[in-house]
Every structure is written in C-alpha cells, then in structure tokens.
Design an enzyme around this catalytic site. Structure first.
Site, PDB file in Angstrom:
ATOM      1  N   ARG A 165       0.791  -1.357   0.109  1.00 49.03           N
ATOM      2  CA  ARG A 165       0.007  -0.022  -0.245  1.00 49.03           C
ATOM      3  C   ARG A 165       0.868   1.442  -0.026  1.00 49.03           C
ATOM      4  NH1 ARG A 165      -2.340  -3.444  -1.383  1.00 49.03           N
ATOM      5  NH2 ARG A 165      -4.376  -4.312  -0.664  1.00 49.03           N
ATOM      6  N   SER A 240     -11.274  -0.124   2.517  1.00 47.70           N
ATOM      7  CA  SER A 240     -10.639  -0.486   3.616  1.00 47.70           C
ATOM      8  C   SER A 240      -9.928   0.677   4.552  1.00 47.70           C
ATOM      9  CB  SER A 240      -9.416  -1.408   3.682  1.00 47.70           C
ATOM     10  OG  SER A 240     -10.127  -2.526   3.162  1.00 47.70           O
ATOM     11  N   GLU A 342      -5.769   4.386   5.835  1.00 50.05           N
ATOM     12  CA  GLU A 342      -5.409   3.980   4.546  1.00 50.05           C
ATOM     13  C   GLU A 342      -5.903   5.267   3.844  1.00 50.05           C
ATOM     14  OE1 GLU A 342      -5.966  -0.226   3.004  1.00 50.05           O
ATOM     15  OE2 GLU A 342      -6.619   1.055   0.957  1.00 50.05           O
TER      16      GLU A 342
HETATM   17  C1  LIG Z   1     -15.707   0.069  -2.287  1.00 50.77           C
HETATM   18  C2  LIG Z   1     -13.879   0.522  -2.296  1.00 50.77           C
HETATM   19  C3  LIG Z   1     -13.142  -0.773  -2.567  1.00 50.77           C
HETATM   20  C4  LIG Z   1     -11.850  -0.650  -2.500  1.00 50.77           C
HETATM   21  N1  LIG Z   1     -11.036  -1.961  -2.608  1.00 50.77           N
HETATM   22  C5  LIG Z   1      -9.637  -1.478  -2.725  1.00 50.77           C
HETATM   23  C6  LIG Z   1      -8.839  -2.857  -2.868  1.00 50.77           C
HETATM   24  O1  LIG Z   1      -9.380  -3.758  -3.192  1.00 50.77           O
HETATM   25  N2  LIG Z   1      -7.548  -2.525  -2.936  1.00 50.77           N
HETATM   26  C7  LIG Z   1      -6.896  -1.360  -2.857  1.00 50.77           C
HETATM   27  O2  LIG Z   1      -5.586  -1.346  -2.883  1.00 50.77           O
HETATM   28  N3  LIG Z   1      -7.886  -0.119  -2.747  1.00 50.77           N
HETATM   29  C8  LIG Z   1      -8.741  -0.462  -2.592  1.00 50.77           C
HETATM   30  N4  LIG Z   1      -9.864   0.916  -2.529  1.00 50.77           N
HETATM   31  C9  LIG Z   1      -9.374   2.088  -2.502  1.00 50.77           C
HETATM   32  C10 LIG Z   1      -9.123   3.019  -3.930  1.00 50.77           C
HETATM   33  O3  LIG Z   1     -10.097   2.362  -4.811  1.00 50.77           O
HETATM   34  C11 LIG Z   1      -7.701   2.812  -4.569  1.00 50.77           C
HETATM   35  O4  LIG Z   1      -6.783   3.190  -3.820  1.00 50.77           O
HETATM   36  C12 LIG Z   1      -7.868   3.643  -5.695  1.00 50.77           C
HETATM   37  O5  LIG Z   1      -6.722   3.203  -6.570  1.00 50.77           O
HETATM   38  C13 LIG Z   1      -7.818   5.145  -5.815  1.00 50.77           C
HETATM   39  O6  LIG Z   1      -7.939   5.811  -7.039  1.00 50.77           O
HETATM   40  P1  LIG Z   1      -8.639   7.127  -7.056  1.00 50.77           P
HETATM   41  O7  LIG Z   1      -8.564   7.427  -8.460  1.00 50.77           O
HETATM   42  O8  LIG Z   1     -10.043   6.989  -6.659  1.00 50.77           O
HETATM   43  O9  LIG Z   1      -7.748   8.112  -6.123  1.00 50.77           O
HETATM   44  P2  LIG Z   1      -8.346   9.251  -5.279  1.00 50.77           P
HETATM   45  O10 LIG Z   1      -9.164   8.938  -4.293  1.00 50.77           O
HETATM   46  O11 LIG Z   1      -9.035  10.411  -6.157  1.00 50.77           O
HETATM   47  O12 LIG Z   1      -6.802   9.802  -4.633  1.00 50.77           O
HETATM   48  C14 LIG Z   1      -6.124   9.006  -3.757  1.00 50.77           C
HETATM   49  C15 LIG Z   1      -4.684   9.591  -3.716  1.00 50.77           C
HETATM   50  O13 LIG Z   1      -4.032   9.486  -5.009  1.00 50.77           O
HETATM   51  C16 LIG Z   1      -3.778  10.434  -5.371  1.00 50.77           C
HETATM   52  N5  LIG Z   1      -3.769  10.698  -6.878  1.00 50.77           N
HETATM   53  C17 LIG Z   1      -4.870  10.215  -7.703  1.00 50.77           C
HETATM   54  N6  LIG Z   1      -4.694  10.244  -8.828  1.00 50.77           N
HETATM   55  C18 LIG Z   1      -3.525  10.796  -9.052  1.00 50.77           C
HETATM   56  C19 LIG Z   1      -2.641  10.863 -10.256  1.00 50.77           C
HETATM   57  N7  LIG Z   1      -3.052  10.891 -11.252  1.00 50.77           N
HETATM   58  N8  LIG Z   1      -1.284  11.387  -9.947  1.00 50.77           N
HETATM   59  C20 LIG Z   1      -0.768  11.735  -8.646  1.00 50.77           C
HETATM   60  N9  LIG Z   1      -1.443  11.397  -7.447  1.00 50.77           N
HETATM   61  C21 LIG Z   1      -2.842  10.680  -7.797  1.00 50.77           C
HETATM   62  C22 LIG Z   1      -4.703  11.691  -4.853  1.00 50.77           C
HETATM   63  O14 LIG Z   1      -3.777  12.938  -4.864  1.00 50.77           O
HETATM   64  C23 LIG Z   1      -4.725  11.152  -3.479  1.00 50.77           C
HETATM   65  O15 LIG Z   1      -3.677  11.618  -2.666  1.00 50.77           O
HETATM   66  C24 LIG Z   1     -11.362   0.689  -2.458  1.00 50.77           C
HETATM   67  C25 LIG Z   1     -12.205   1.756  -2.295  1.00 50.77           C
HETATM   68  C26 LIG Z   1     -13.440   1.607  -2.322  1.00 50.77           C
HETATM   69  C27 LIG Z   1     -14.354   2.675  -2.122  1.00 50.77           C
END
Ligand SMILES: Cc1cc2nc3c(=O)[nH]c(=O)nc-3n(C[C@H](O)[C@H](O)[C@H](O)COP(=O)(O)OP(=O)(O)OC[C@H]3O[C@@H](n4cnc5c(N)ncnc54)[C@H](O)[C@@H]3O)c2cc1C
Length: 347
Positions: A165, A240, A342
């Site tokens: 992570r 999570s 997380e």
């Molecule tokens: C129902 C649910 C289930 C999930 N299951 C999992 C799982 O099984 N495993 C897991 O690892 N995660 C899981 N997640 C967490 C999440 O989906 C992941 O971490 C996902 O990759 C976050 O992507 P996002 O585009 O939504 O990022 P955001 O939530 O928009 O951003 C998260 C962070 O990443 C940064 N960021 C986003 N995009 C960029 C970019 N292009 N460049 C630089 N920084 C950036 C943001 O600034 C922020 O700091 C889950 C979430 C939910 C709601």
C-alpha cells in the site's frame, strides 16, 4: 481550461463527504495540466490531484487550494513485447474499464483487481492490491509531471518504491509527481491467478478463464460490500479504512495473553525480518467494533468490518473521524497496536 471556485468535493468522493475546494478544474491534456499548475503557482495555493475520490477523506472545511480533476482518458495502446503485451493507459481511465478490456482480450496480470473503484492514475499511488495481485507486479513504468522541474518524465517501476500500500508517490515524494499514464506488462493466454482463498473456494477444481475470474472477483466483492453500487449505504465508503498492521512477532504473545488464547489461534501472515502482518478487521472485531456498528451518521459496513461508511448519507468528516479515533484508541489500549488510516486525508 476553466477554473471554478468553491466547488463542493463530496460528490467527487465515494464517501460522499467533504467541504469545497477553493479552486477546481478538470485537466484532460498535458497543456491543461500545465496551465492548472501555473494558475496555482500564480495564486500561491497548494495543488491536490483528484482521481476517482475512492481513497479519500475530505475535511468538512474543504481544501484551500486548487483541486485538479485528472481526465486524461484516451484509448488504451497495446504494444507487443516478445511474449508479453505492453499496455499504455491514461491516468483518467477508470481502472475497472481497463481490467475488463484486457481480460476480454485474454491478457492476464490484473484480473484479481477487478472492481476496485477509481482511476488508473491512482493505482500506483498506493500500489493497489487485492485477491493475490498488486499493480506493482505488472507496472513497467509510470509517466509523470514532475512539479519540481515541470517536465514530463518516465519513472521505471524500480524507481517507484512499491511496497504494501505504498510507493514513493504517497511517502518520500508525496505531492511531487502527477501521474499522467501507466504502462503495464501483461501476459497473453495467462492462466488466472487463483492463489487467494476466496477464489480457490469459488472455483474448486474448475479452470476458469480470465473473464470468469474477473466476474468472480466482482461477485465476491459485491457480497462484501466492496463493489460500488448506487444507493447502497455499505458502498458509501473509501474501501478499507485501516491498513493491516505489520508488528514484531513478539506482539503475538501479548495479544494471546490479553485474549486468553494461544498464539497459534491468532490469524497472521509472516512479513519477514521477525515481523508479521495482522488482519486489521480481526483486531477491530476483537475490540468490539463489528459489522453494522453505528455511531451517529457514521458506521461500519454491514458486510465488511474494515469499511467505515457514511451510513445515512448525512455523515460529516467529523463523524467519520470520531468513529476512526474511537477504534484506533480501543485497539491501541487493548493490544498496544497503532492502526494506520489508509485513505488520504485532504484538509
Ligand atoms: C468500495 C471500495 C473498494 C476498494 N477496494 C480496494 C482494494 O481492494 N485494494 C486497494 O488497494 N484499494 C481499494 N480501494 C481504494 C481505492 O479504490 C484505490 O486506492 C484507488 O486506486 C484510488 O484511486 P482514485 O482514482 O479514486 O484516487 P483518489 O481517491 O482520487 O486519490 C487518492 C490519492 O491518490 C492521489 N492521486 C490520484 N490520482 C493521481 C494521479 N494521477 N497522480 C498523482 N496522484 C494521484 C490523490 O492525490 C490522493 O492522494 C477501494 C475503495 C473503495 C471505495
């Protein structure tokens, strides 16, 4: 590119929580991204890059800077590479769309990551992982805008510092790089990865295809409330909420004594170097925080102990933090283990 002001962030997050961004824009091209950065510098405000908002807790006061919503989203480019295929994926491509497309054309390596919300650019940030795979296993390189030099650069996977992570993007180099595209190396005709117990149970002796594995992962996720489904309170979460803590092996005896059980009965996975990883969900359960737990408008998912949810749709960030703090304090008091949040906290 249009810069808007005082835009509520809650609708951009899966928790549906958070105050406004002082400035907000969408960036769909490198030029728009550079313009957005120039705007923030001129105004002397901070920058926050928003993807799908699925790993995000936004404060009720919002963010006093510029939120850049990344929307780079061209078609996936497939490049044959010996016995593999390289896939160049724009940061704004919804992650599940990519997984679905590559499974359909028979490319293996990310099938277990089906159903994870958010955009592709967010996946290297916390090295997303689930059901026996993590993106670090298939990422070859990440294209970024370096905010120190204002140049677009390519970082090989070996420079991304991937671990459980984490990566350089959420630790040592937090805030320095904006990911604009990710290159994956996938394997044509690969057999699906069925190492994870839930998947083994699901398929028994069958040999599923990649698409069947993709479908199964989504089905298992749905049964645990870990698939985003409109209007389902359990999916108003950020996934999570706590990382699985990695602790010295000696911590096991203290927990065993506290719970009056044998060390062997404590679920844990050896993490090397005299340390072991404990399931945070198990710790929550032992500390009295079960599925369906309610605290005002916040709560714990009825199907997944680790997912804190906006139970009623009316929860504030303060409500989630109150529940988070109660859990962290109780687990620390009972087991001497400090849980780590997380989702990213934007304030
Ligand atoms: C129902 C649910 C289930 C999930 N299951 C999992 C799982 O099984 N495993 C897991 O690892 N995660 C899981 N997640 C967490 C999440 O989906 C992941 O971490 C996902 O990759 C976050 O992507 P996002 O585009 O939504 O990022 P955001 O939530 O928009 O951003 C998260 C962070 O990443 C940064 N960021 C986003 N995009 C960029 C970019 N292009 N460049 C630089 N920084 C950036 C943001 O600034 C922020 O700091 C889950 C979430 C939910 C709601």
């Amino acid at each position: 590119m249009q810069i808007e002001e005082q835009i509520p962030l809650a609708p951009y997050t899966t928790l549906r929580i958070g105050g406004p961004a002082r400035f907000f824009c969408h960036a769909a091209t490198p030029e728009e991204l550079l313009d957005a950065v120039a705007f923030a510098r001129k105004r002397h405000v901070g920058i926050f890059v928003l993807g799908g908002g699925s790993n995000l807790l936004v404060s009720d006061a919002g963010f006093d800077g510029l939120v850049i919503h990344l929307q780079f989203n061209g078609p996936i480019v497939f490049i044959p590479d010996g016995d593999a295929v390289l896939c160049d994926v724009d940061a704004g491509t919804p992650w599940n769309d990519f997984v679905q497309e590559v499974c359909a054309v028979g490319l293996g390596g990310v099938e277990c990551l089906a159903g994870i919300p958010g955009l592709t650019g967010g996946t290297p940030v916390q090295n997303v992982g689930a059901y026996g795979q993590e993106v670090a296993q298939t990422i070859v390189r990440v294209t970024v805008l370096d905010l120190e030099t204002l140049h677009f650069e390519e970082l090989g996977s070996e420079h991304c510092g991937f671990a459980y992570r984490t990566s350089i993007f959420n630790t040592t180099h937090r805030g320095r790089y904006i990911v604009t595209s990710v290159r994956f190396r996938l394997t044509p005709g690969a057999r699906p990865n069925l190492t994870y117990a839930d998947l083994k149970r699901h398929f028994g002796d069958d040999q599923p295809t990649l698409v069947e594995t993709y479908d199964a992962v989504r089905q298992i996720r749905r049964s645990k409330g870990m698939l985003l489904v409109d209007e389902e309170p359990d999916s108003r979460s950020a996934g999570s909420f706590f990382k699985n803590p990695v602790v010295p092996l000696a911590a096991l005896s203290a927990i065993a004594e506290r719970l009056n059980m044998t060390e062997e009965a404590i679920p844990n996975w050896p993490a090397g170097g005299g340390r072991t990883k404990l399931p945070a969900a198990w710790l929550l359960d032992q500390a009295g925080f079960h599925r369906g737990y309610e605290m005002g408008h916040a709560g714990i998912s009825s199907r997944h102990t680790l997912a804190l949810i906006n139970r009623t749709g009316l929860a504030t960030c303060a409500d989630i933090c109150q529940l988070r703090d109660a859990i962290v304090a109780e687990v620390a008091a009972r087991f001497g283990i400090q849980l780590e949040q997380e989702p990213v906290y934007l304030r």
